[in-house]
Design a protein around this motif. Structure first.
Motif, PDB file in Angstrom:
ATOM      1  N   HIS A 115      -4.871  -4.143   5.207  1.00 39.67           N
ATOM      2  CA  HIS A 115      -5.679  -4.226   6.427  1.00 39.67           C
ATOM      3  C   HIS A 115      -6.038  -2.829   6.947  1.00 39.67           C
ATOM      4  O   HIS A 115      -7.199  -2.556   7.285  1.00 39.67           O
ATOM      5  N   CYS A 158      -3.618 -16.517  10.441  1.00 32.92           N
ATOM      6  CA  CYS A 158      -4.277 -15.858   9.310  1.00 32.92           C
ATOM      7  C   CYS A 158      -5.642 -16.489   9.027  1.00 32.92           C
ATOM      8  O   CYS A 158      -6.587 -15.802   8.652  1.00 32.92           O
ATOM      9  N   CYS A 161      -9.193 -15.326  10.536  1.00 34.23           N
ATOM     10  CA  CYS A 161     -10.042 -14.365   9.815  1.00 34.23           C
ATOM     11  C   CYS A 161     -10.347 -14.837   8.396  1.00 34.23           C
ATOM     12  O   CYS A 161     -11.492 -14.847   7.961  1.00 34.23           O
ATOM     13  N   HIS A 162      -9.300 -15.227   7.690  1.00 31.27           N
ATOM     14  CA  HIS A 162      -9.439 -15.543   6.266  1.00 31.27           C
ATOM     15  C   HIS A 162     -10.169 -16.866   6.017  1.00 31.27           C
ATOM     16  O   HIS A 162     -10.501 -17.163   4.870  1.00 31.27           O
ATOM     17  N   MET A 168     -14.768 -12.403   5.705  1.00 32.57           N
ATOM     18  CA  MET A 168     -14.164 -12.050   4.419  1.00 32.57           C
ATOM     19  C   MET A 168     -15.141 -11.370   3.473  1.00 32.57           C
ATOM     20  O   MET A 168     -14.729 -10.655   2.557  1.00 32.57           O
ATOM     21  N   LEU A 173     -13.905 -10.670  -0.347  1.00 29.79           N
ATOM     22  CA  LEU A 173     -13.030 -11.806  -0.601  1.00 29.79           C
ATOM     23  C   LEU A 173     -13.721 -13.105  -0.204  1.00 29.79           C
ATOM     24  O   LEU A 173     -14.796 -13.097   0.398  1.00 29.79           O
ATOM     25  N   ALA A 175     -13.393 -17.240   1.492  1.00 32.29           N
ATOM     26  CA  ALA A 175     -12.743 -17.942   2.590  1.00 32.29           C
ATOM     27  C   ALA A 175     -12.115 -19.260   2.148  1.00 32.29           C
ATOM     28  O   ALA A 175     -11.554 -19.979   2.962  1.00 32.29           O
ATOM     29  N   VAL A 178      -7.996 -20.577   2.643  1.00 31.41           N
ATOM     30  CA  VAL A 178      -7.422 -21.276   3.800  1.00 31.41           C
ATOM     31  C   VAL A 178      -7.514 -22.782   3.602  1.00 31.41           C
ATOM     32  O   VAL A 178      -6.545 -23.519   3.821  1.00 31.41           O
ATOM     33  N   CYS A 200       1.865 -17.953   4.939  1.00 30.10           N
ATOM     34  CA  CYS A 200       1.222 -16.747   4.392  1.00 30.10           C
ATOM     35  C   CYS A 200       2.175 -15.563   4.310  1.00 30.10           C
ATOM     36  O   CYS A 200       2.260 -14.876   3.277  1.00 30.10           O
ATOM     37  N   HIS A 204       3.039 -12.987   1.242  1.00 29.98           N
ATOM     38  CA  HIS A 204       2.271 -11.743   1.313  1.00 29.98           C
ATOM     39  C   HIS A 204       2.985 -10.638   2.091  1.00 29.98           C
ATOM     40  O   HIS A 204       2.593  -9.472   2.000  1.00 29.98           O
ATOM     41  N   HIS A 265      -2.952 -20.692  -3.985  1.00 28.84           N
ATOM     42  CA  HIS A 265      -2.919 -21.277  -2.643  1.00 28.84           C
ATOM     43  C   HIS A 265      -2.961 -22.802  -2.688  1.00 28.84           C
ATOM     44  O   HIS A 265      -2.497 -23.460  -1.766  1.00 28.84           O
TER      45      HIS A 265
END
Length: 669
Positions: A115, A158, A161-162, A168, A173, A175, A178, A200, A204, A265
């Motif tokens: 980040h 998370c 944003c993601h 993203m 990246l 999305a 999620v 998450c 991570h 995921h």
């Protein structure tokens, strides 16, 4: 010491004491009292309080109750953080507060994170402290269920944003992660209230979130088993001792880790039919990704074609039929504790096969399990595979000879009987002149070459692709040659229609009329038994006209889109790129439509219609019996007028017998 001197020293001490005391008292009177949070909230508790920053109005409101309930409000006063604020009504805006003042270790970890790197690279959407924890005035401890960083709320935090595509995209990246997580076994468990299911931060990390390519990242390939092992300790221990775990520990990038088999995921339960490790998928898809090809064979000597040989066995065939109890890869090799067959602990070690196979086949003996499971007849060198290979060769030869002989025998009989049947007929009319027969033959030959070579590209694993057995260069060349031939014969046909009397008559007779609508409805009603009179047609009925004009339409569409794809660079340089995508789609689906129309509509008219079975011979010799023509095209006065004249002439001038001693048949051509 003299008294005078002692008195002076004493007087000086008294004076200094009084002077310092008076100075301290004066300083104390000048220093204002420390501001309390209530002092600050007297102004900042007003929801209308704002401040202009760069022409934009920014709210300075702090909810008193929220601040009081926050972890900061319970421990500190406002000025403990805003140390530059000394008095009420401060005119100078306080300096920006940094979390590092109190949280130096966390800030240092964040500075090393993905980040922080994104922010330094100019990505304004990358997360900061307040994006995850919330405003310092309302920040709650992670143990509070209302906290943004409480275990149950991490996915939503998370995901703020993601889960946003526009956020993203700046980081290169997607999305989708999620949505994938929310449908995973972990996501479902967290939504159901589990405090143990992974979120998450469990995978991570928290502040020092690193890119997956970073060797220090917990999701770096070689770190994944340890990361998953934080929750799945027993499985991690088994994996570490397995052949896969040993390969990973040795730095082998080809070896699978947890996410290679289970997903990242979108991890699902092994009982979910959509899971890559479900009974339906583990043998057909998941293990096959590595163990089917030759890459492992070339690099590490691991046998390939494991999926093909499994799917060819009873186990594989039953699995493809949907069986959930038949053995798959994990049934024999294990799931996580997979060992080579040479290891005495392996479930597929020769000494353990009776027990392994006995799980499904009680009572098996060493003799039963002695044969190979993955029988690869073309490649394997064991006795069983050699026997299968010889049997295969014998039967393939036998099938070719026996069935080929049967086909040849039946063709000879069929041909003779057809010739004899045609001899019985007396009168014929010409249905398709030689010129049109050549056009038809060229059309149908080029059409089927196009179909086979076109679908061979779209379906490279199909049987007809294997039947063609040609490389891409030859396939492409044949496809384009056939296209040129088809377009060429089409232009020749147009020329014939425009400049020959026979062609102009053909065009007039093929032109649709309202009578065709009536004829179609009456024909269906008659064959449904709803009317008693069978309709008659002129030279061409509604079905033949529909087929002809459908062919014209299909030729135009296929030629235009095919030429666009052939000249893709020219087209792509002058038209939007999506035109080529649209042309590809049209070309493909029009090809499917045309192929099915030929098989369903045209082949019925030529082969399967009982009135012409086994075949309408007009495409071969151009002739049709006068009787059949009268039944189908009784309104064609021109043909019947010519037939009557020829019959009268033949009656007046009888022809000599043919070589068989029979009267010659009248053929109206």
């Amino acid at each position: 010491m003299p008294k005078r001197r002692t008195g002076r020293i004493f007087a000086l001490g008294i004076a200094l004491t009084l002077f310092c005391g008076s100075g301290w008292a004066a300083a104390k009177r000048k220093e204002p009292a420390k501001l309390t949070s209530e002092d600050c909230l007297a102004c900042h508790g007003d929801s209308t309080l704002t401040h202009d920053v760069g022409g934009k109005s920014v709210s300075l409101y702090v909810n008193p109750q929220t601040f009081k309930d926050s972890i900061h409000g319970g421990m500190f006063a406002c000025v403990d953080c805003h140390t530059d604020v000394k008095t009420l009504g401060h005119e100078t805006p306080p300096k920006k507060i940094t979390c590092a003042t109190c949280h130096a270790d966390e800030q240092a970890a964040y500075e090393r994170s993905f980040h922080a790197k994104e922010i330094r690279d100019g990505n304004s959407h990358a997360a900061t402290c307040v994006d995850c924890h919330g405003s310092p005035h309302e920040l709650l401890p992670a143990s509070d269920p209302k906290s943004r960083v409480h275990h149950a709320n991490i996915p939503a935090t998370c995901g703020a944003c993601h889960g946003q595509k526009f956020v993203m995209e700046d980081g290169g990246l997607g999305a989708q992660v999620v949505a994938s997580y929310s449908q995973s076994v972990h996501g479902h468990a967290v939504a159901a209230g589990s405090e143990k299911a992974a979120v998450c931060t469990d995978c991570h990390g928290t502040h020092e979130i690193l890119d997956a390519k970073d060797e220090k990242s917990p999701i770096f390939k070689f770190n994944v088993p340890v990361t998953c092992g934080k929750c799945h300790e027993e499985i991690a221990r088994e994996f570490k001792e397995s052949i896969h775990g040993a390969a990973v520990a040795g730095g082998n990038w080809q070896a699978p880790v947890c996410t290679d088999c289970h997903g990242i995921h979108s991890i699902k339960s092994h009982t979910d039919p959509n899971s890559p490790v479900s009974a339906q998928n583990v043998g057909q898809l998941t293990c096959a990704r590595c163990h089917e090809g030759v890459r492992l064979s070339q690099e590490f000597g691991v046998e390939g074609r494991r999926s093909t040989t499994y799917l060819a066995s009873y186990h594989g065939l039953a699995a493809q039929r949907g069986s959930l109890i038949v053995a798959n890869c994990a049934s024999c090799h294990g799931a996580h504790y997979i060992l080579p067959s040479s290891d005495p602990r392996s479930t597929i070690n020769r000494a353990n096969l009776v027990k392994t196979c006995g799980q499904c086949h009680p009572g098996v003996t060493a003799k039963f399990v002695a044969a190979r499971v993955h029988v690869d007849a073309p490649l394997s060198a064991d006795a069983g595979s050699k026997a299968v290979r010889w049997i295969r060769q014998f039967y393939l030869t036998l099938i070719f000879v026996v069935i080929g002989g049967m086909l040849a025998h039946n063709f000879i009989l069929w041909r003779w009987k057809i010739i004899q049947l045609r001899k019985v007929e007396r009168d014929f009319v010409t249905r398709m002149p030689r010129n049109y027969r050549w056009q038809h033959a060229t059309l149908i030959a080029s059409f089927f070459v196009l179909v086979l070579t076109g679908f061979a590209l779209k379906f490279p694993e199909s049987w007809f692709t294997e039947l063609l057995a040609m490389n891409e260069h030859l396939r492409r060349l044949l496809h384009r040659i056939a296209a040129v031939v088809l377009i060429g014969v089409s232009f020749y046909h147009l020329f014939d229609l425009a400049f020959s009397g026979q062609g102009r008559r053909l065009l007039r007779d093929l032109f649709p009329t309202l009578d065709d609508v009536r004829g179609a409805s009456e024909n269906l009603l008659y064959h449904l038994g709803l009317i008693s009179r069978k309709p008659t047609f002129a030279r061409f009925n509604y079905a033949e006209k529909a087929e002809y004009w459908a062919l014209v339409w299909g030729m135009i569409v296929m030629a235009v889109t095919g030429l666009m794809l052939w000249a893709k660079v020219l087209v792509g340089n002058h038209l939007p790129r999506w035109w080529l995508d649209a042309a590809t789609a049209i070309h493909f689906y029009e090809a499917i439509l045309a192929t099915l129309a030929i098989l369903v509509w045209h082949f019925y008219q030529v082969f399967f219609d009982p009135d012409v079975y086994p075949m309408n011979w007009a495409w071969w010799d151009g002739k049709m019996t006068l009787h059949h023509y009268r039944e189908e095209h009784g309104l064609d006065a021109t043909v019947f007028g010519e037939a009557a004249e020829e019959s009268a002439e033949n009656a007046a001038h009888p022809q000599s017998p043919d070589e068989n001693g029979e009267p010659a048949k009248v053929k109206h051509e």
